[in-house]
Structure formats: C-alpha cells, structure tokens
Design an enzyme around this catalytic site. Structure first.
Site, PDB file in Angstrom:
ATOM      1  N   GLU A 186      75.712 105.827  23.598  1.00 55.85           N
ATOM      2  CA  GLU A 186      77.148 105.643  23.857  1.00 55.85           C
ATOM      3  C   GLU A 186      77.505 105.222  25.280  1.00 55.85           C
ATOM      4  O   GLU A 186      78.256 105.928  25.981  1.00 55.85           O
ATOM      5  CB  GLU A 186      77.908 106.912  23.485  1.00 55.85           C
ATOM      6  N   GLU A 301      75.274 107.970  14.672  1.00 54.15           N
ATOM      7  CA  GLU A 301      76.003 109.241  14.593  1.00 54.15           C
ATOM      8  C   GLU A 301      77.154 109.129  13.603  1.00 54.15           C
ATOM      9  O   GLU A 301      77.879 108.133  13.594  1.00 54.15           O
ATOM     10  CB  GLU A 301      76.563 109.654  15.964  1.00 54.15           C
TER      11      GLU A 301
END
Length: 363
Positions: A186, A301
């Site tokens: 991320e 995710e």
C-alpha cells in the site's frame, strides 16, 4: 480440495473461456486452474505505532511483533488456504540501508517459509512499509518516503529499495516455497516520488539476480481496486524480461474503503441498497484495467467483520467475481495476536472454533 472438485472447476473454467472473450491471454491461462485463495499471516508488521519505532528501535520479537506459530501455518494449509502472505517490516530486516540483512530476522522469515513448505503451502514475502522507511534523525522519528527529502537530504532512495530486494532475492530465489515477492504494501501519499520508477528499480534488481519468481507490484494510493486507474494511469508500467509480474490491488467493502467497518451493516445498507454487490462492483475497475493491459491481477487484501453474517453474502459475491477474473487472492487477516479484531479469520478456543469467514473462503 479433492480431485473430483478440482476437475469440475477446471472444466467449468475452460467452458467459461468461450463466454469471456474480453479476457487477456494471461487471464485465460489463469482460468485453466481454480484461482488460489490464501490469508495474510499478520504479526511481523506489528508494533510500529510506538513513538520510538525506527530502524534503531525496531521493537522486541515476541513482545512487539511475531511471525505466528507452525500450528497456524498448518491450520490454513490444511483448510486449503495455503497461499500465505507474510508481512514484515523493512527496518527490522535491514536496519542499515544498503548493508547486510539482519541474520536473526532473516532466520525468522526462513523459519516461517520452512513451515509453509512442510505443510504444502507457499509464501508471498510482503514488505509492509507503505512506501516508507522509519529513521531516527536528531532525536526525532521520521517516516521517510522513498526518494523524498527530509531535513535537506534524501535518507531513503530507490537504490536502497532495490538493494533490499537484491539481497532478498539472493536468499530466496532458490526457495520453492516462496511463491512471489510483494514489493511494497500500500504505497500512498508519495508526494513528488514516482512509485512507478521506484517499483521498476526493484524489479530490475530482482531480475539482475537471474531470479524469475513472480513479482507483485502494488498500486499507488493504498492499492485501491475501485480507483486503481485513477491513481496509476491507464497503462501498466513495469517492463519485465521474465514476464512474471502481477499488479496488486486491495478491496474493502465499507463505505470509505478503509476496512475499519465503523458503521453497522444496517447503516451501510441504508446508505447503499446495493450493498451486497459492493465488493463485486469495486473489483470491476481493477479487473478491467488488468484485462485491457493484458496483465495478471492479484487481490492482496480484503475482509469482512465476523459479527454480522450478512457480510458473508458480500464476500461470496466478491469471491465469485475474483474467480471469474482468474485472480489469486489473500484474505486480511489471520494471526495469533489479533484478539477480537472484527476481520480476523484466526481460529479461537485453541484452534477448535473456526471463524465464520472460513466457510465462505473454502467454497
């Protein structure tokens, strides 16, 4: 998964090819086998919210962070979720940029990988740093974005990042239980730093070691699947001579995409009557981006709260969409230290009570 179900899924996937002419050649290849599902085994990235966390104060293993036990690894492998994403922090593995890896931390990683191999699983090595590296400078903690100035100099560069992956490649390129390298979890708020150039440097470093393992390249802006093209552009950017790259996106189903699920299901439903299909809709932009660019996609995710079974329908539709797109994925998250974390899929009561999300993932 038994052989009978495998053959059925394989046949179903091949039959779908004729109905899905828009799929890329890579996605068509993925359809020949059921997409793989797994979990993130959280713990190695814990303990970074402390005021003094940095490369100089990385925390204490067993108190601030963990890599879980062999029992947890075996549990998810036995349940058919043997694709294990293993988060860890760069500062702990390489406390001095550009220098050797910490042998003790490296041994912990290798132990976890060895457990996966023993139980028939495979590991994704996940540098869980958000495009940053924490240092202590003049008595103050700095979360340094790669290639950005701090106090008049650039303490963390793309060359440092490439060096990390060069060293990791040397350690794991011959390890069959390492399925892929997750370059960076991320990246976000990168400012003037160019994530595309930074990630390309890491890919070049890995390939320079004659390492042909799969590389997972996360999208900028938290890897948001729904806004992947908005923040990463219309075109795939990595040039890879091995043609072994997949782009990674993340997808949560709450109103603000955060995965915190601060609103109840009823409040979310009042905001959005089409809530049940929300995950499926948020996946579509990323899936289409991958199809147009003829590249592989990976969902690193996604997760739902365990306290309301209605979220399970959202997850089920999302997983069907992942299967249709031919994407491997890892649920967020497992881990022995999660406690009452709503999204946790870690079994309770000494591994006797399965999390409710497990049933949906195993379908």
């Amino acid at each position: 998964m038994n052989r009978r179900r495998f053959l059925w899924l394989q046949a179903a996937g091949i039959a779908l090819l004729g109905k899905l002419p828009f799929l890329s050649r890579t996605a068509r290849a993925a359809q020949r086998h059921p997409p793989r599902r797994g979990v993130s085994l959280s713990g190695g990235e814990f303990g970074t919210d402390k005021k003094d966390f940095s490369n100089e104060q990385p925390g204490t293993f067993g108190r601030d962070y963990t890599y879980n036990s062999e029992r947890t690894v075996a549990y998810f492998c036995d349940h058919g979720l043997g694709l294990l994403r293993l988060p860890f922090r760069w500062e702990r593995l390489q406390p001095r940029l550009g220098e050797t890896l910490n042998e003790t931390e490296l041994k912990r990683l290798k132990t976890a990988v060895g457990w996966a191999r023993k139980h028939g699983g495979e590991v994704i090595l996940d540098v869980h740093n958000y495009g940053r590296y924490c240092i202590f400078h003049h008595g103050k903690k700095h979360e340094c974005v790669i290639d950005q100035k701090v106090a008049g100099f650039v303490p963390v560069t793309r060359r440092h990042f490439a060096d990390l992956w060069r060293r990791l490649s040397r350690e794991f390129r011959s390890e069959p239980a390492v399925y892929a390298y997750g370059l960076m979890n991320e990246p976000h708020d990168m400012g003037m730093s160019d994530w595309k150039t930074i990630s390309q440097a890491a890919v070049d470093a890995i390939r320079g070691e004659k390492d042909h393992k799969l590389i997972l390249v996360a999208g900028d802006h938290w890897s948001n699947s729904h806004r992947f093209e908005e923040f990463n552009g219309a075109r795939a950017w990595i040039k890879d001579p091995a043609n072994q790259v997949a782009y990674e996106a993340h997808c949560y189903f709450d109103h603000d995409f955060s995965g915190r699920y601060e609103l109840s299901y009823d409040k979310e439903l009042a905001r959005d009557p089409k809530l049940e299909g929300r995950g499926e809709e948020r996946l579509k932009p990323f899936a289409r981006w991958c199809q147009r660019n003829r590249v592989r996609g990976f969902l690193g995710e996604y997760g739902i709260p365990a306290n309301d079974e209605r979220w399970q329908k959202v997850l089920a539709r999302f997983l069907r969409a992942l299967d249709d797109a031919g994407m491997d994925s890892c649920y967020w998250a497992a881990g022995e230290w999660w406690g009452d974390y709503p999204l946790s899929i870690q079994p309770r009561r000494d591994f006797e009570q399965a999390a409710p999300q497990l049933r949906i993932l195993k379908r």
